[in-house]
Scaffold this active site. Structure first.
Site, mmCIF file in Angstrom:
data_model
loop_
_atom_site.group_PDB
_atom_site.id
_atom_site.type_symbol
_atom_site.label_atom_id
_atom_site.label_comp_id
_atom_site.label_asym_id
_atom_site.label_seq_id
_atom_site.Cartn_x
_atom_site.Cartn_y
_atom_site.Cartn_z
ATOM 1 N N GLY A 53 0.808 -1.215 0.000
ATOM 2 C CA GLY A 53 0.000 0.000 0.000
ATOM 3 C C GLY A 53 0.838 1.260 0.000
ATOM 4 O O GLY A 53 2.067 1.244 0.026
ATOM 5 N N ASP A 83 3.975 -4.774 -7.510
ATOM 6 C CA ASP A 83 3.342 -3.520 -7.107
ATOM 7 C C ASP A 83 3.870 -2.338 -7.913
ATOM 8 O O ASP A 83 3.369 -1.217 -7.762
ATOM 9 C CB ASP A 83 3.525 -3.272 -5.605
ATOM 10 C CG ASP A 83 4.978 -3.283 -5.176
ATOM 11 O OD1 ASP A 83 5.633 -4.331 -5.324
ATOM 12 O OD2 ASP A 83 5.476 -2.245 -4.695
ATOM 13 N N LYS A 110 3.857 11.733 -3.391
ATOM 14 C CA LYS A 110 4.828 10.813 -2.805
ATOM 15 C C LYS A 110 5.682 11.607 -1.822
ATOM 16 O O LYS A 110 6.206 12.671 -2.161
ATOM 17 C CB LYS A 110 5.722 10.196 -3.879
ATOM 18 C CG LYS A 110 6.742 9.204 -3.341
ATOM 19 C CD LYS A 110 7.722 8.738 -4.421
ATOM 20 C CE LYS A 110 7.087 7.800 -5.399
ATOM 21 N NZ LYS A 110 8.106 7.185 -6.307
ATOM 22 N N ARG A 112 2.636 13.619 -8.625
ATOM 23 C CA ARG A 112 2.732 12.731 -9.788
ATOM 24 C C ARG A 112 1.370 12.596 -10.468
ATOM 25 O O ARG A 112 0.341 12.504 -9.800
ATOM 26 C CB ARG A 112 3.249 11.361 -9.349
ATOM 27 C CG ARG A 112 3.366 10.343 -10.468
ATOM 28 C CD ARG A 112 4.157 9.128 -10.017
ATOM 29 N NE ARG A 112 3.471 8.345 -9.000
ATOM 30 C CZ ARG A 112 4.034 7.320 -8.355
ATOM 31 N NH1 ARG A 112 5.284 6.986 -8.587
ATOM 32 N NH2 ARG A 112 3.348 6.643 -7.454
ATOM 33 N N GLY A 143 7.735 7.901 6.062
ATOM 34 C CA GLY A 143 6.728 8.502 5.189
ATOM 35 C C GLY A 143 7.213 9.694 4.400
ATOM 36 O O GLY A 143 6.433 10.302 3.650
ATOM 37 N N ASP A 200 7.081 4.390 -10.802
ATOM 38 C CA ASP A 200 8.001 4.218 -9.676
ATOM 39 C C ASP A 200 9.468 4.170 -10.113
ATOM 40 O O ASP A 200 10.075 3.117 -10.248
ATOM 41 C CB ASP A 200 7.630 2.978 -8.855
ATOM 42 C CG ASP A 200 6.405 3.227 -7.982
ATOM 43 O OD1 ASP A 200 6.155 4.400 -7.671
ATOM 44 O OD2 ASP A 200 5.717 2.274 -7.625
ATOM 45 N N ARG A 213 -2.409 -1.335 -9.977
ATOM 46 C CA ARG A 213 -1.212 -2.147 -10.163
ATOM 47 C C ARG A 213 -1.593 -3.619 -10.179
ATOM 48 O O ARG A 213 -2.685 -4.002 -9.724
ATOM 49 C CB ARG A 213 -0.227 -1.895 -9.023
ATOM 50 C CG ARG A 213 0.035 -0.421 -8.718
ATOM 51 C CD ARG A 213 0.578 -0.240 -7.304
ATOM 52 N NE ARG A 213 0.659 1.177 -6.916
ATOM 53 C CZ ARG A 213 1.774 1.888 -6.904
ATOM 54 N NH1 ARG A 213 2.924 1.326 -7.237
ATOM 55 N NH2 ARG A 213 1.768 3.157 -6.536
ATOM 56 N N GLY A 243 2.504 3.670 1.568
ATOM 57 C CA GLY A 243 3.068 3.935 2.887
ATOM 58 C C GLY A 243 3.482 5.369 3.098
ATOM 59 O O GLY A 243 3.498 5.855 4.236
ATOM 60 N N ARG A 244 3.819 6.058 2.014
ATOM 61 C CA ARG A 244 4.224 7.466 2.122
ATOM 62 C C ARG A 244 3.610 8.276 0.983
ATOM 63 O O ARG A 244 4.201 9.239 0.496
ATOM 64 C CB ARG A 244 5.745 7.596 2.092
ATOM 65 C CG ARG A 244 6.393 7.039 0.833
ATOM 66 C CD ARG A 244 7.839 7.461 0.742
ATOM 67 N NE ARG A 244 8.479 6.952 -0.460
ATOM 68 C CZ ARG A 244 9.646 7.380 -0.923
ATOM 69 N NH1 ARG A 244 10.289 8.329 -0.282
ATOM 70 N NH2 ARG A 244 10.180 6.868 -2.010
#
Length: 526
Positions: free
Chosen positions: A111, A273, A134, A197, A147, A283, A204, A113-114
């Site tokens: 998930g 992911d 992000k 972003r 985070g 990513d 995903r 997380g940050r």
């Protein structure tokens, strides 16, 4: 319907969803939340951590225009507040849930997380796009991280995603990077930043893995239906829409990874992911571009076994897609467009149905290699000035020519990007220690070329970049930016955003690292 278990380690610097200090009172555009409404069990309402001193570092005004956003407003205090996660009352930001295989090992709960999804925009062409942050603070998915993000890794994602867009490769894009005024503790203290972003979505393979693992077929079906409607609407008209969804994702990823190969891009962390349903690159952590051609090239510090080496990327992508196929077997087995309330009489059911679904999904998965190969060989033909030949010549003559070239480039340690521009200019022989070996290969290619060599060279220059984010230049620019000087970053960004147009004054950005330079190593930036 199964939901998210919000149980997580203590989160000190994040808050449940709601207005935070410094939020704009309103927005001059609408942020939609169709994903959170369609599959609420896969999102958790959460707010960004407060930012003490937000300052805009970089803004892609062209992308803002595409999104029908006013760059002047984004540069205003309210705009910068939004780009750092502070939203008006009534706007609910969410952290998305997903699972994933990371270097082959399954993690059932990853998930955002940050990260946070601010919402969705409809751009000037009518396409729905996610606006996502992000580095905006810990969420219940943080798994022990702080985070936060540092300036360098966020600017890396900005410049590399801009380069990929300039190269014509589907990608998420960076709208902005905002300095937070905080210090982020990594190996050394670093200035903090948040990346804004834009993506076709953040669905995903890992999203489907998470949904499937809940054991709730209605949740999985809702997710698949949403993915079809948003990304692959033609699949809805197919006799077997979920199988067609799998086919379209598989082919989109085959084309994407083939295009990575054509420009020498090494993603570095191809976990499930990090593979999108839309077919966009996502990513940009330990990513890099090839200098000398070698399929075994690995840049990531954490890929010690070479799982995601340059030459392994097609196989890694296909492996990921097999995991996606596994999540869809139940839906494929139903064999109907609308299975809610269906008793299975018109579709496959039981063990025979599952076996038939596995066979069908396996057949789709086998289409990956064929599509990858076709896109790669056709792309290489264009890079060599041999586009437009008939299929038989491409298969029987061009394909062996490409295979032999790759062996030559590897043997002689030839720089991937520079070689093709030199080939167009007629100076490629100087890249080889064994001129006779290259000359023999070159004669085979010459026999296939038309007489108008100037036209051939122009077509080659249109598909072979002058500028890519050279690893050593990226590191230099990020180091300077971290120290407060954005000049080198902005110069590099300008070059790679228009990679095919050679311009005076940018000669130092063209070539690989000098001979004898240390091996380049990349890091995730977490």
């Amino acid at each position: 319907m199964a939901g998210i278990d919000p149980t997580a380690p203590e989160v000190d610097d994040a808050q449940p969803a709601g207005e935070t200090l410094g939020s704009p009172t309103s927005l001059p555009f609408r942020l939609d939340d169709s994903y959170a409404r369609a599959v609420p069990a896969l999102s958790l309402a959460w707010s960004a951590a407060p930012v003490p001193a937000p300052r805009l570092l970089t803004l892609d005004e062209g992308l803002a225009d595409e999104l029908s956003l006013d760059p002047a407003w984004l540069r205003s205090p309210d705009g910068v507040a939004l780009l750092s996660g502070q939203v008006p009352e009534g706007v609910t930001t969410v952290a998305q849930a997903y699972a994933g295989h990371q270097f082959g090992g399954y993690s059932p709960r990853l998930g955002d997380g940050r990260a946070l999804l601010l919402g969705e925009l409809v751009d000037g062409s009518g396409a729905r796009r996610d606006l996502h942050l992000k580095g905006s603070g810990r969420t219940p998915f943080a798994r022990g991280g702080d985070g936060k993000a540092a300036v360098g890794p966020m600017l890396r994602e900005h410049v590399v995603s801009a380069a990929m867009h300039g190269l014509g490769i589907p990608t998420t894009r960076a709208l902005a990077v905002v300095a937070t005024g905080e210090t982020v503790l990594r190996e050394t203290p670093l200035p903090g930043a948040i990346l804004a972003r834009v993506a076709a979505s953040h669905l995903r393979v890992g999203t489907f893995q998470y949904a499937a693992a809940t054991g709730d077929p209605a949740l999985l079906r809702s997710l698949a239906d949403y993915a079809i409607a948003r990304h692959h609407p033609e699949a809805a008209e197919a006799d077997e829409p979920y199988l067609e969804l799998f086919r379209r994702v598989t082919l989109a990823q085959a084309e994407l990874v083939a295009r990575w190969s054509l420009v020498g891009f090494v993603h570095g962390v191809m976990n499930t992911d990090n593979m999108t349903i839309s077919g966009e690159t996502i990513d940009y952590g330990p990513c890099a571009f090839l200098d000398a051609y070698d399929p075994a090239t690995v840049y990531s510090s954490i890929d010690t076994g070479g799982r995601y080496a340059f030459g392994n990327q097609p196989a890694a992508a296909q492996w990921n897609l097999a995991r996606l196929g596994e999540t869809l077997i139940l839906l494929i087995a139903e064999g109907t467009k609308d299975t809610e309330g269906a008793d299975g009489a018109d579709g496959a059911d039981g063990a025979d149905g599952a076996d038939a679904a596995v066979e069908a999904a396996t057949g789709v998965l086998h289409e990956f290699a064929e599509r990858y190969d076709r896109v790669f060989v056709d792309g290489m033909a264009a890079k060599l000035g041999l586009a437009g030949l008939d299929a038989a010549t491409t298969r029987d003559v061009v394909r062996p020519l490409v295979t032999d070239l790759l062996a030559l480039l590897q043997t002689h340690g030839v720089d991937w990007t520079s070689f093709f521009r030199a080939l167009a200019a007629g100076t490629a022989g100087g890249h080889f220690l064994d001129a006779m070996a290259f000359d023999a290969w070159s004669a085979r290619r010459d026999a296939l070329l038309p007489d108008d060599r100037a036209a051939v060279a122009a077509r080659m220059d249109a598909v072979n970049p002058v500028y890519v984010p050279r690893n050593h230049r990226v590191e230099e620019a990020l180091a300077r930016a971290t120290a407060g000087d954005l000049g080198p970053f902005e110069r590099l960004l300008d070059a790679v955003a228009s990679p095919y147009a050679e311009r005076p004054g940018l000669e130092d950005l063209r070539g690989p690292a000098p001979a004898g330079a240390p091996r380049h190593i990349t890091y995730c930036g977490t």
